[in-house]
Write an enzyme that holds these catalytic residues in place. Structure first.
Site, short mmCIF file in Angstrom:
data_model
loop_
_atom_site.label_atom_id
_atom_site.label_comp_id
_atom_site.label_asym_id
_atom_site.label_seq_id
_atom_site.Cartn_x
_atom_site.Cartn_y
_atom_site.Cartn_z
N GLU A 1 -9.75 -2.05 5.69
CA GLU A 1 -10.34 -1.78 7.00
C GLU A 1 -11.57 -2.66 7.20
OE1 GLU A 1 -8.70 -0.04 8.97
OE2 GLU A 1 -8.08 1.90 8.19
N ASP B 1 0.80 -1.22 0.00
CA ASP B 1 0.00 0.00 0.00
C ASP B 1 0.84 1.27 0.00
OD1 ASP B 1 0.92 -0.53 2.55
OD2 ASP B 1 -1.04 -0.94 3.38
N HIS C 1 -7.18 -4.93 10.38
CA HIS C 1 -6.94 -4.67 8.95
C HIS C 1 -5.65 -5.34 8.47
CE1 HIS C 1 -4.67 -0.61 9.79
NE2 HIS C 1 -3.79 -1.55 9.56
N ASN D 1 -7.30 -3.08 14.56
CA ASN D 1 -8.71 -3.36 14.23
C ASN D 1 -8.85 -4.55 13.26
OD1 ASN D 1 -7.88 -2.36 11.78
ND2 ASN D 1 -9.20 -0.55 11.78
C1 F6R Z 1 1.54 -1.71 6.12
C2 F6R Z 1 0.14 -2.14 6.23
C3 F6R Z 1 -0.60 -2.16 7.52
C4 F6R Z 1 0.27 -2.51 8.72
C5 F6R Z 1 -0.56 -2.49 10.01
C6 F6R Z 1 0.31 -2.75 11.23
O1 F6R Z 1 1.97 -1.77 4.78
O2 F6R Z 1 -0.43 -2.44 5.24
O3 F6R Z 1 -1.63 -3.10 7.42
O4 F6R Z 1 0.85 -3.77 8.54
O5 F6R Z 1 -1.18 -1.26 10.15
O6 F6R Z 1 1.21 -1.70 11.39
P1 F6R Z 1 2.37 -1.77 12.47
O7 F6R Z 1 3.27 -2.87 12.05
O8 F6R Z 1 3.05 -0.43 12.41
O9 F6R Z 1 1.72 -2.03 13.79
#
Ligand code: F6R
Length: 242
Positions: free
Chosen positions: A139, A65, A134, A132
């Site tokens: 989401e 992303d 995702h 959450n």
């Molecule tokens: C990152 C992504 C997100 C993260 C998630 C966890 O490319 O797509 O889904 O993997 O938000 O983020 P962290 O690892 O910072 O807790």
């Protein structure tokens, strides 16, 4: 799903590297993630490159992303993140790096991204997980069948990521381009890493909850090859033995 429960973040990174190492070979296609969860794994990959000469010259990567509206050279763009945390330290060729673009014709960019992935199927997709549930920026409520698309970020996600933007006096972007759940599910293998108590509810939903769009990660229960590497804190709500 294979679940590996580790003592701490360092052990998660080392265990995840053991899984990833199998795919660090010419011709392989890696799906990569940003965020704090995979940074330790990227350090292991850099160490392995430096010490063992594992080459990335014939490896392609596709990131999950990118924020909408951030120029690539913005300090918080995922382009910058990936270069600082991995790409600048290994011998990958710039033309083999793919990150969704958050600028220009977004719809067309998303369509072209899925087409490239269809032409170069991902051998292993690395994922973190949001508090959450995702994955990527899919989401809760995101339909399972979406490919790469533009999405609005939930307030909880913007809050989780505010720690990076606050020091710059900037707001977290409100949208992102993300691989969809259908794109992620096409990867041949999945490796998900997570640590800390704030991930416990999401990990419970991923492994033991119903498959529901309320916890997007739960779709991985339908994937044939998933390895989940977590610490005890992230696994603290699990009821089954792993
Ligand atoms: C990152 C992504 C997100 C993260 C998630 C966890 O490319 O797509 O889904 O993997 O938000 O983020 P962290 O690892 O910072 O807790």
């Amino acid at each position: 799903m294979k679940v590996i429960i580790c003592k701490n973040y360092d052990e998660i990174s080392k265990e995840a590297f053991k899984v990833m190492k199998e795919y660090l070979k010419p011709g392989k296609v890696l799906g990569l993630a940003t965020g704090s969860s995979p940074v330790g794994l990227y350090k292991e990959m850099i160490k392995d490159y430096e010490e063992n000469g594992t080459s990335y010259k014939d490896i392609k990567t596709f990131n999950l992303d990118e924020y909408v509206g951030l120029p690539v050279d913005h300090s918080e763009s995922y382009y910058t993140f990936m270069h600082e945390n991995l790409f600048n330290h290994i011998d990958i060729k710039e033309e083999n790096i793919h990150i969704p673009s958050g600028l220009g014709d977004l719809e067309e960019g998303c369509r072209a991204y899925d087409q490239m992935i269809d032409e170069c199927p991902v051998d292993i997709q690395l994922l973190g997980i949001g508090s959450n549930g995702h994955i990527g920026f899919n989401e809760p409520g995101t339909p399972f069948e979406l490919g790469t698309h533009v999405t609005d970020l939930k307030e909880s996600t913007r809050k989780d990521n505010a720690r990076f933007f606050d020091p710059l006096g900037e707001e977290v972007p409100t949208q992102a381009c993300t691989m969809g759940l259908a794109t992620i599910m096409k990867a041949k293998n999945i490796l998900l890493v997570a640590n800390g108590e704030n991930k416990a509810k999401a990990i419970k939903g991923l492994l033991e909850g119903p498959v529901t769009i309320d916890c997007p990660a739960s779709i991985l229960q339908n994937h044939p090859s998933v390895t989940v590497v977590i610490d005890e804190a992230a696994g603290k709500l699990l009821e089954k033995e792993y």
